[in-house]
Design a protein around this motif. Structure first.
Motif, PDB file in Angstrom:
ATOM      1  N   GLU A 123       5.808  14.648  -0.277  1.00  0.00           N
ATOM      2  CA  GLU A 123       4.409  14.297  -0.440  1.00  0.00           C
ATOM      3  C   GLU A 123       4.255  12.944  -1.125  1.00  0.00           C
ATOM      4  O   GLU A 123       3.389  12.132  -0.746  1.00  0.00           O
ATOM      5  CB  GLU A 123       3.689  15.389  -1.246  1.00  0.00           C
ATOM      6  CG  GLU A 123       3.611  16.739  -0.531  1.00  0.00           C
ATOM      7  CD  GLU A 123       2.885  16.634   0.803  1.00  0.00           C
ATOM      8  OE1 GLU A 123       1.887  15.870   0.890  1.00  0.00           O
ATOM      9  OE2 GLU A 123       3.325  17.309   1.766  1.00  0.00           O
ATOM     10  N   LYS A 126       5.058  10.256   1.356  1.00  0.00           N
ATOM     11  CA  LYS A 126       3.974  10.068   2.327  1.00  0.00           C
ATOM     12  C   LYS A 126       2.847   9.218   1.724  1.00  0.00           C
ATOM     13  O   LYS A 126       2.272   8.339   2.389  1.00  0.00           O
ATOM     14  CB  LYS A 126       3.427  11.434   2.756  1.00  0.00           C
ATOM     15  CG  LYS A 126       4.331  12.192   3.706  1.00  0.00           C
ATOM     16  CD  LYS A 126       3.686  13.532   4.092  1.00  0.00           C
ATOM     17  CE  LYS A 126       4.562  14.291   5.083  1.00  0.00           C
ATOM     18  NZ  LYS A 126       3.957  15.596   5.466  1.00  0.00           N
ATOM     19  N   ALA A 127       2.515   9.506   0.466  1.00  0.00           N
ATOM     20  CA  ALA A 127       1.456   8.731  -0.190  1.00  0.00           C
ATOM     21  C   ALA A 127       1.863   7.263  -0.345  1.00  0.00           C
ATOM     22  O   ALA A 127       1.054   6.354  -0.137  1.00  0.00           O
ATOM     23  CB  ALA A 127       1.146   9.361  -1.559  1.00  0.00           C
ATOM     24  N   LEU A 129       3.923   5.624   1.503  1.00  0.00           N
ATOM     25  CA  LEU A 129       3.899   5.001   2.828  1.00  0.00           C
ATOM     26  C   LEU A 129       2.472   4.676   3.256  1.00  0.00           C
ATOM     27  O   LEU A 129       2.211   3.602   3.843  1.00  0.00           O
ATOM     28  CB  LEU A 129       4.536   5.940   3.851  1.00  0.00           C
ATOM     29  CG  LEU A 129       4.502   5.447   5.307  1.00  0.00           C
ATOM     30  CD1 LEU A 129       5.217   4.111   5.444  1.00  0.00           C
ATOM     31  CD2 LEU A 129       5.110   6.496   6.236  1.00  0.00           C
ATOM     32  N   GLU A 130       1.519   5.556   2.943  1.00  0.00           N
ATOM     33  CA  GLU A 130       0.126   5.309   3.302  1.00  0.00           C
ATOM     34  C   GLU A 130      -0.403   4.079   2.561  1.00  0.00           C
ATOM     35  O   GLU A 130      -1.110   3.230   3.142  1.00  0.00           O
ATOM     36  CB  GLU A 130      -0.710   6.540   2.962  1.00  0.00           C
ATOM     37  CG  GLU A 130      -2.148   6.449   3.414  1.00  0.00           C
ATOM     38  CD  GLU A 130      -2.292   6.412   4.924  1.00  0.00           C
ATOM     39  OE1 GLU A 130      -3.314   5.874   5.412  1.00  0.00           O
ATOM     40  OE2 GLU A 130      -1.384   6.909   5.637  1.00  0.00           O
ATOM     41  N   LEU A 131      -0.072   3.959   1.272  1.00  0.00           N
ATOM     42  CA  LEU A 131      -0.492   2.785   0.490  1.00  0.00           C
ATOM     43  C   LEU A 131       0.146   1.509   1.043  1.00  0.00           C
ATOM     44  O   LEU A 131      -0.536   0.470   1.173  1.00  0.00           O
ATOM     45  CB  LEU A 131      -0.121   2.983  -0.989  1.00  0.00           C
ATOM     46  CG  LEU A 131      -0.441   1.802  -1.914  1.00  0.00           C
ATOM     47  CD1 LEU A 131      -1.952   1.513  -1.922  1.00  0.00           C
ATOM     48  CD2 LEU A 131       0.066   2.094  -3.336  1.00  0.00           C
ATOM     49  N   LYS A 133       1.091   0.919   4.027  1.00  0.00           N
ATOM     50  CA  LYS A 133       0.482   0.617   5.314  1.00  0.00           C
ATOM     51  C   LYS A 133      -0.867  -0.096   5.107  1.00  0.00           C
ATOM     52  O   LYS A 133      -1.181  -1.081   5.802  1.00  0.00           O
ATOM     53  CB  LYS A 133       0.286   1.907   6.103  1.00  0.00           C
ATOM     54  CG  LYS A 133      -0.298   1.685   7.486  1.00  0.00           C
ATOM     55  CD  LYS A 133      -0.448   3.014   8.219  1.00  0.00           C
ATOM     56  CE  LYS A 133      -1.047   2.803   9.614  1.00  0.00           C
ATOM     57  NZ  LYS A 133      -1.211   4.092  10.345  1.00  0.00           N
ATOM     58  N   ILE A 134      -1.695   0.380   4.128  1.00  0.00           N
ATOM     59  CA  ILE A 134      -2.994  -0.252   3.838  1.00  0.00           C
ATOM     60  C   ILE A 134      -2.795  -1.677   3.336  1.00  0.00           C
ATOM     61  O   ILE A 134      -3.511  -2.617   3.752  1.00  0.00           O
ATOM     62  CB  ILE A 134      -3.762   0.601   2.813  1.00  0.00           C
ATOM     63  CG1 ILE A 134      -4.139   1.955   3.437  1.00  0.00           C
ATOM     64  CG2 ILE A 134      -5.002  -0.136   2.313  1.00  0.00           C
ATOM     65  CD1 ILE A 134      -4.744   2.936   2.450  1.00  0.00           C
ATOM     66  N   GLU A 160       6.068  -1.604   3.387  1.00  0.00           N
ATOM     67  CA  GLU A 160       5.768  -0.506   4.303  1.00  0.00           C
ATOM     68  C   GLU A 160       7.047   0.070   4.900  1.00  0.00           C
ATOM     69  O   GLU A 160       7.197   1.298   4.999  1.00  0.00           O
ATOM     70  CB  GLU A 160       4.832  -0.996   5.406  1.00  0.00           C
ATOM     71  CG  GLU A 160       4.433   0.110   6.358  1.00  0.00           C
ATOM     72  CD  GLU A 160       3.552  -0.383   7.482  1.00  0.00           C
ATOM     73  OE1 GLU A 160       2.986   0.468   8.211  1.00  0.00           O
ATOM     74  OE2 GLU A 160       3.438  -1.611   7.653  1.00  0.00           O
ATOM     75  N   LYS A 164       8.615   3.940   4.504  1.00  0.00           N
ATOM     76  CA  LYS A 164       9.037   4.793   5.611  1.00  0.00           C
ATOM     77  C   LYS A 164      10.436   5.361   5.362  1.00  0.00           C
ATOM     78  O   LYS A 164      10.711   6.538   5.621  1.00  0.00           O
ATOM     79  CB  LYS A 164       9.027   4.007   6.910  1.00  0.00           C
ATOM     80  CG  LYS A 164       7.639   3.698   7.453  1.00  0.00           C
ATOM     81  CD  LYS A 164       7.735   2.936   8.777  1.00  0.00           C
ATOM     82  CE  LYS A 164       6.338   2.640   9.334  1.00  0.00           C
ATOM     83  NZ  LYS A 164       6.410   1.862  10.601  1.00  0.00           N
TER      84      LYS A 164
END
Length: 388
Positions: A123, A126-127, A129-131, A133-134, A160, A164
């Motif tokens: 988890e 994933k967070a 990676l999301e940051l 990506k933004i 990014e 991953k």
């Protein structure tokens, strides 16, 4: 007193009393053979009672016998793949277990905690990676408006990609933790009979503990046996090639009983043993009742080809001496010896290759007192047949 001689024709004659005595002696001597001839003849020897069986013509298949061993096609040693306290033994020793049936259970809390910890890492990854990506998208927008720099955009792309990678690592840790948790339930990989357990509830077990128990399959079973090169080559001479599909495999136990199921050869080794000059052959045999046990030592009989008509007699009729084997045959009420050349055994009987004809009566009991030419009184042997 003076004796006077009697003369006849100028020849002197002996005195009368002496002449009479000689005549009586001669008459007595001539009568003796007649008296002896009149004596009664000695009584003939009584016939010896014997039991006989008939030499019969029976269909007999060529057979070879070897020493073999029963082997389970599948044999699995159960081992622990993770370390922990043994919480439960879930089988009864010696019973048949199905594929997938639980055998042992190792305590789970520590392994469950590892799974939850790995899920948390996933988890977080994933967070991250999301940051990342933004931030990379924002860097692209700023660069497009000439408000950002190429360096900032490149740093965002790298961040990014790193995020991953961290997510993949976290997911791998989670998968490993889940696998280890699954290893706390030890199940049977095959269907078969399980042996004794080496550990009981409360022991600490792990990969270093060795074999916990062994499971062997039961049906069918293999029987392996070594065949000498000489026997193998002799079999090839019959047709030029061994027809394995036409070979019957019979199993005999140590007590002489014959296993009812017929096996078939399914494997011939590709090389000859250098130490024994034998070829390993293997047959599979049905074992529906579990009569065959892994590791059991048995005798293996191979039969092939069309049966030939052979003379068969009970083995009880055989007598051995320095000259070989012979039997007594009853002919015209007398015992006659016959030298024979035996073949293979057929149960309690033996094949006779030379020396007997079908229908002849061979003595199977009472021949201890027999001599060639002795008179016999033959009766059929009760409960003894020379069948194949």
């Amino acid at each position: 007193m003076r004796r006077e001689s009697i003369t006849t024709g100028g020849r002197a004659r002996m005195p009368f009393p002496r002449a009479l005595l000689m005549a009586l002696l001669l008459a007595s001597a001539s009568a003796m053979p007649a008296a002896r001839a009149a004596d009664p003849a000695p009584a003939a020897a009584p016939a010896i009672p014997v039991s006989v069986a008939q030499a019969q013509l029976k269909p007999v298949s060529e057979a070879l016998e070897f020493v073999g061993r029963v082997e389970a096609p599948e044999r699995v040693e159960i081992r622990a793949r993770v370390k922990g306290m043994l919480e439960a033994v879930l089988f009864k020793e010696g019973e048949t277990v199905k594929e997938g049936a639980p055998l042992y259970r190792i305590e789970k809390p520590l392994f469950q905690a590892d799974v939850e910890n790995a899920q948390g890492e996933v988890e977080r990854a994933k967070a991250a990676l999301e940051l990342a990506k933004i931030q990379r998208e924002r860097a692209d927008e700023l660069l497009a408006k000439n408000a950002g720099t190429v360096v900032a955009r490149d740093q965002a792309i790298a961040a990014e990609a790193s995020a991953k990678g961290q997510l993949l690592t976290a997911e791998a840790h989670l998968k490993t933790a889940q696998i280890n948790l699954g290893y706390t339930d030890i199940v049977s990989p095959i269907t078969g009979k399980i042996g004794r357990t080496a550990f009981t509830k409360g022991h600490i077990i792990g990969p270093e503990s060795g074999v916990l128990a062994t499971v062997v399959s039961e049906n069918p079973m293999y029987v392996t046996f070594p065949v000498s090169q000489r026997d193998y080559l002799e079999a090839q001479k019959e047709e030029g090639k061994v027809d394995l599909t036409n070979v019957e495999v019979r199993i005999k136990f140590s007590d002489g009983t014959v296993y009812p199921e017929v096996g078939r050869i399914n494997f011939v080794d590709v090389s000859v043993s250098r130490s024994t000059d034998t070829v390993i052959m293997r047959a599979d045999v049905a074992n529906p009742k579990g009569s065959l046990i892994d590791g059991q030592l048995v005798r293996v009989e191979l039969k092939s080809g069309k049966p030939d008509e052979k003379i068969v007699i009970p083995q009880a009729a055989l007598i051995a001496d320095q000259g070989g084997l012979y039997v007594f045959v009853v002919e015209d009420g007398k015992a006659v010896t016959r030298r024979i050349r035996p073949g293979g055994a057929v149960g309690a009987n033996v094949v006779v290759e030379e020396g007997l004809k079908a229908g002849e009566q061979v003595v199977v009991d009472g021949f201890e007192q027999l001599r060639p030419g002795a008179a016999v009184r033959a009766t059929p042997a009760a409960g003894l047949a020379s069948g194949g």
